[in-house]
Design a protein around this motif. Structure first.
Motif, PDB file in Angstrom:
ATOM      1  N   ASP A 113      17.308  11.622   7.941  1.00  0.00           N
ATOM      2  CA  ASP A 113      18.695  11.242   8.180  1.00  0.00           C
ATOM      3  C   ASP A 113      19.329  12.407   8.921  1.00  0.00           C
ATOM      4  O   ASP A 113      19.541  13.470   8.345  1.00  0.00           O
ATOM      5  N   VAL A 114      19.610  12.243  10.215  1.00  0.00           N
ATOM      6  CA  VAL A 114      19.962  13.382  11.053  1.00  0.00           C
ATOM      7  C   VAL A 114      21.185  14.129  10.530  1.00  0.00           C
ATOM      8  O   VAL A 114      21.210  15.369  10.522  1.00  0.00           O
ATOM      9  N   VAL A 115      22.196  13.420  10.057  1.00  0.00           N
ATOM     10  CA  VAL A 115      23.417  14.079   9.582  1.00  0.00           C
ATOM     11  C   VAL A 115      23.145  14.852   8.299  1.00  0.00           C
ATOM     12  O   VAL A 115      23.432  16.051   8.191  1.00  0.00           O
ATOM     13  N   ASN A 116      22.560  14.181   7.308  1.00  0.00           N
ATOM     14  CA  ASN A 116      22.323  14.843   6.019  1.00  0.00           C
ATOM     15  C   ASN A 116      21.273  15.940   6.113  1.00  0.00           C
ATOM     16  O   ASN A 116      21.375  16.966   5.424  1.00  0.00           O
ATOM     17  N   ASP A 117      20.267  15.736   6.961  1.00  0.00           N
ATOM     18  CA  ASP A 117      19.251  16.773   7.138  1.00  0.00           C
ATOM     19  C   ASP A 117      19.872  18.059   7.684  1.00  0.00           C
ATOM     20  O   ASP A 117      19.534  19.168   7.247  1.00  0.00           O
ATOM     21  N   ILE A 118      20.785  17.913   8.639  1.00  0.00           N
ATOM     22  CA  ILE A 118      21.401  19.099   9.241  1.00  0.00           C
ATOM     23  C   ILE A 118      22.412  19.730   8.283  1.00  0.00           C
ATOM     24  O   ILE A 118      22.525  20.965   8.215  1.00  0.00           O
ATOM     25  N   ILE A 119      23.115  18.930   7.512  1.00  0.00           N
ATOM     26  CA  ILE A 119      23.996  19.481   6.477  1.00  0.00           C
ATOM     27  C   ILE A 119      23.181  20.297   5.473  1.00  0.00           C
ATOM     28  O   ILE A 119      23.572  21.412   5.087  1.00  0.00           O
ATOM     29  N   ASP A 120      22.026  19.776   5.072  1.00  0.00           N
ATOM     30  CA  ASP A 120      21.155  20.518   4.140  1.00  0.00           C
ATOM     31  C   ASP A 120      20.669  21.829   4.764  1.00  0.00           C
ATOM     32  O   ASP A 120      20.590  22.856   4.081  1.00  0.00           O
ATOM     33  N   PHE A 121      20.354  21.788   6.048  1.00  0.00           N
ATOM     34  CA  PHE A 121      19.943  23.003   6.756  1.00  0.00           C
ATOM     35  C   PHE A 121      21.042  24.058   6.681  1.00  0.00           C
ATOM     36  O   PHE A 121      20.779  25.232   6.387  1.00  0.00           O
ATOM     37  N   PHE A 122      22.283  23.639   6.941  1.00  0.00           N
ATOM     38  CA  PHE A 122      23.386  24.594   6.904  1.00  0.00           C
ATOM     39  C   PHE A 122      23.626  25.136   5.494  1.00  0.00           C
ATOM     40  O   PHE A 122      23.923  26.324   5.331  1.00  0.00           O
ATOM     41  N   LYS A 123      23.491  24.299   4.501  1.00  0.00           N
ATOM     42  CA  LYS A 123      23.649  24.780   3.123  1.00  0.00           C
ATOM     43  C   LYS A 123      22.658  25.899   2.836  1.00  0.00           C
ATOM     44  O   LYS A 123      23.012  26.918   2.220  1.00  0.00           O
ATOM     45  N   GLN A 124      21.424  25.716   3.287  1.00  0.00           N
ATOM     46  CA  GLN A 124      20.393  26.740   3.069  1.00  0.00           C
ATOM     47  C   GLN A 124      20.712  28.023   3.836  1.00  0.00           C
ATOM     48  O   GLN A 124      20.577  29.132   3.301  1.00  0.00           O
ATOM     49  N   ARG A 125      21.124  27.880   5.088  1.00  0.00           N
ATOM     50  CA  ARG A 125      21.414  29.069   5.896  1.00  0.00           C
ATOM     51  C   ARG A 125      22.632  29.820   5.347  1.00  0.00           C
ATOM     52  O   ARG A 125      22.628  31.054   5.308  1.00  0.00           O
ATOM     53  N   VAL A 126      23.662  29.092   4.959  1.00  0.00           N
ATOM     54  CA  VAL A 126      24.858  29.732   4.401  1.00  0.00           C
ATOM     55  C   VAL A 126      24.501  30.481   3.123  1.00  0.00           C
ATOM     56  O   VAL A 126      24.941  31.613   2.909  1.00  0.00           O
ATOM     57  N   SER A 127      23.684  29.871   2.271  1.00  0.00           N
ATOM     58  CA  SER A 127      23.273  30.508   1.028  1.00  0.00           C
ATOM     59  C   SER A 127      22.511  31.804   1.302  1.00  0.00           C
ATOM     60  O   SER A 127      22.752  32.839   0.658  1.00  0.00           O
ATOM     61  N   LEU A 128      21.602  31.778   2.276  1.00  0.00           N
ATOM     62  CA  LEU A 128      20.853  32.983   2.634  1.00  0.00           C
ATOM     63  C   LEU A 128      21.779  34.070   3.171  1.00  0.00           C
ATOM     64  O   LEU A 128      21.619  35.256   2.839  1.00  0.00           O
ATOM     65  N   CYS A 129      22.741  33.669   3.991  1.00  0.00           N
ATOM     66  CA  CYS A 129      23.702  34.637   4.522  1.00  0.00           C
ATOM     67  C   CYS A 129      24.498  35.290   3.396  1.00  0.00           C
ATOM     68  O   CYS A 129      24.663  36.516   3.367  1.00  0.00           O
ATOM     69  N   GLU A 130      24.980  34.472   2.466  1.00  0.00           N
ATOM     70  CA  GLU A 130      25.779  35.006   1.372  1.00  0.00           C
ATOM     71  C   GLU A 130      24.961  35.959   0.503  1.00  0.00           C
ATOM     72  O   GLU A 130      25.457  37.016   0.085  1.00  0.00           O
ATOM     73  N   ARG A 131      23.725  35.605   0.236  1.00  0.00           N
ATOM     74  CA  ARG A 131      22.872  36.472  -0.588  1.00  0.00           C
ATOM     75  C   ARG A 131      22.593  37.807   0.106  1.00  0.00           C
ATOM     76  O   ARG A 131      22.353  38.819  -0.557  1.00  0.00           O
ATOM     77  N   ALA A 132      22.644  37.805   1.433  1.00  0.00           N
ATOM     78  CA  ALA A 132      22.409  39.039   2.196  1.00  0.00           C
ATOM     79  C   ALA A 132      23.677  39.866   2.356  1.00  0.00           C
ATOM     80  O   ALA A 132      23.626  40.964   2.922  1.00  0.00           O
ATOM     81  N   GLY A 133      24.806  39.321   1.888  1.00  0.00           N
ATOM     82  CA  GLY A 133      26.051  40.072   1.973  1.00  0.00           C
ATOM     83  C   GLY A 133      26.983  39.652   3.095  1.00  0.00           C
ATOM     84  O   GLY A 133      27.959  40.342   3.391  1.00  0.00           O
ATOM     85  N   ILE A 134      26.698  38.522   3.736  1.00  0.00           N
ATOM     86  CA  ILE A 134      27.581  37.987   4.783  1.00  0.00           C
ATOM     87  C   ILE A 134      28.556  37.012   4.128  1.00  0.00           C
ATOM     88  O   ILE A 134      28.153  35.978   3.605  1.00  0.00           O
ATOM     89  N   ASN A 135      29.831  37.353   4.152  1.00  0.00           N
ATOM     90  CA  ASN A 135      30.859  36.515   3.542  1.00  0.00           C
ATOM     91  C   ASN A 135      30.913  35.150   4.230  1.00  0.00           C
ATOM     92  O   ASN A 135      30.921  35.062   5.460  1.00  0.00           O
ATOM     93  N   LYS A 136      30.973  34.096   3.437  1.00  0.00           N
ATOM     94  CA  LYS A 136      31.042  32.739   3.996  1.00  0.00           C
ATOM     95  C   LYS A 136      32.235  32.565   4.932  1.00  0.00           C
ATOM     96  O   LYS A 136      32.183  31.764   5.869  1.00  0.00           O
ATOM     97  N   GLN A 137      33.302  33.321   4.686  1.00  0.00           N
ATOM     98  CA  GLN A 137      34.507  33.204   5.515  1.00  0.00           C
ATOM     99  C   GLN A 137      34.257  33.633   6.962  1.00  0.00           C
ATOM    100  O   GLN A 137      35.080  33.352   7.835  1.00  0.00           O
TER     101      GLN A 137
END
Length: 278
Positions: free
Chosen positions: A158-182
């Motif tokens: 599902d192109v929309v949900n698949d890409i939303i899931d991709f972003f959730k994963q990338r945002v989570s990795l960024c936050e864990r590395a110290g990159i503020n979601k803002q």
């Protein structure tokens, strides 16, 4: 969701959609390859885009068109940094740098870039670690595959949900590395590993990405999703590009990345005037 972004030393309001003008300092970009490689030509184009209403200039030193060849970090630095420094010295504008290399990101930020725009969403080596040390906004774009192969056979459940899931994963990795979601923006990556139908599914359901709580950046300008639908060559895609920009803005896009700045600004001003009456 924040309604503004601090881009180095400049504040970008997101109360209404903002226009990002494209400056490709590459010999092989799909739309304007080689046209702005010369320093003076590039600066003249930047001045024109600012006069036409661009609030952001996006400088790219490596083509990401389908089939594009990779360039070395040294070559990309030689293309990008001198023009970035000249634009920074001469114009009062937010500068974005379109790169997927940590060394280019570091040099760009040191030279005054206000946004890092990465088609690989910080997946390349050391990119997350490098940007965790900085404080500029970062646009994470989705791309299935790599430019050389991304259009061969893109497949999604599902192109929309698949890409939303991709972003959730990338945002989570960024936050864990110290990159503020803002600091983060998202770009669904029109034309990057998507079929014609999938591109229009994304455009029709762009508002779904607001669930991530991040500003949405969209780039459909002159792309094959316009040309293949309308059977138009690159230099005859203005009407389709404007239509897709307005639809994206209506669907919640906060930054519209375009080649045709003046016409896009005019179209968005009409949309803004209507929205003020609602």
């Amino acid at each position: 969701m924040k309604n503004s972004l601090l881009c180095s030393d400049k504040l970008l309001s997101l109360d209404t959609p903002q226009v990002m003008g494209i400056l490709n300092v590459t010999p092989d970009s799909f739309s304007d390859g080689g046209q702005f490689v010369g320093h003076d030509h590039a600066l003249a184009q930047v001045e024109q885009m600012i006069n036409d209403g661009a609030n952001i200039i996006d400088i790219g030193g490596e083509s990401t068109r389908p089939g594009a060849k990779a360039v070395s970090a040294d070559e990309e630095l030689e293309r990008v940094i001198p023009i970035l420094e000249s634009v920074k010295n001469r114009f009062d504008v937010i500068i974005s740098v379109d790169t997927s290399k940590a060394s280019v990101m570091k040099a760009a930020i040191q030279s005054g870039a206000g946004i890092i725009n990465d088609v690989r969403a910080l997946q390349n080596e050391q990119c997350i670690a490098e940007l965790a040390k900085a404080d500029v906004p970062i646009c994470l774009m989705h791309m299935q595959g790599l430019p050389r192969t991304m259009q061969e056979n893109p497949v999604y459940e599902d192109v929309v949900n698949d890409i939303i899931d991709f972003f959730k994963q990338r945002v989570s990795l960024c936050e864990r590395a110290g990159i503020n979601k803002q600091r983060l923006l998202i770009d669904p990556g029109f034309g990057f590993g998507k079929t014609l139908t999938q591109n229009y599914q994304l455009l029709a359901h762009l508002k779904c990405f607001e669930s991530l709580g991040l500003p949405i950046l969209v780039g459909t300008s002159r792309k094959s999703m316009i040309g293949n639908l309308l059977n138009r060559p690159v230099d005859e895609r203005l009407a389709g590009s404007l239509s897709s920009a307005i639809i994206a803005a209506q669907q919640g896009a906060k930054i519209i990345r375009v080649h045709d700045v003046k016409e896009t600004v005019d179209a968005l001003n009409v949309l803004n005037a209507v929205n003020q009456q609602l």
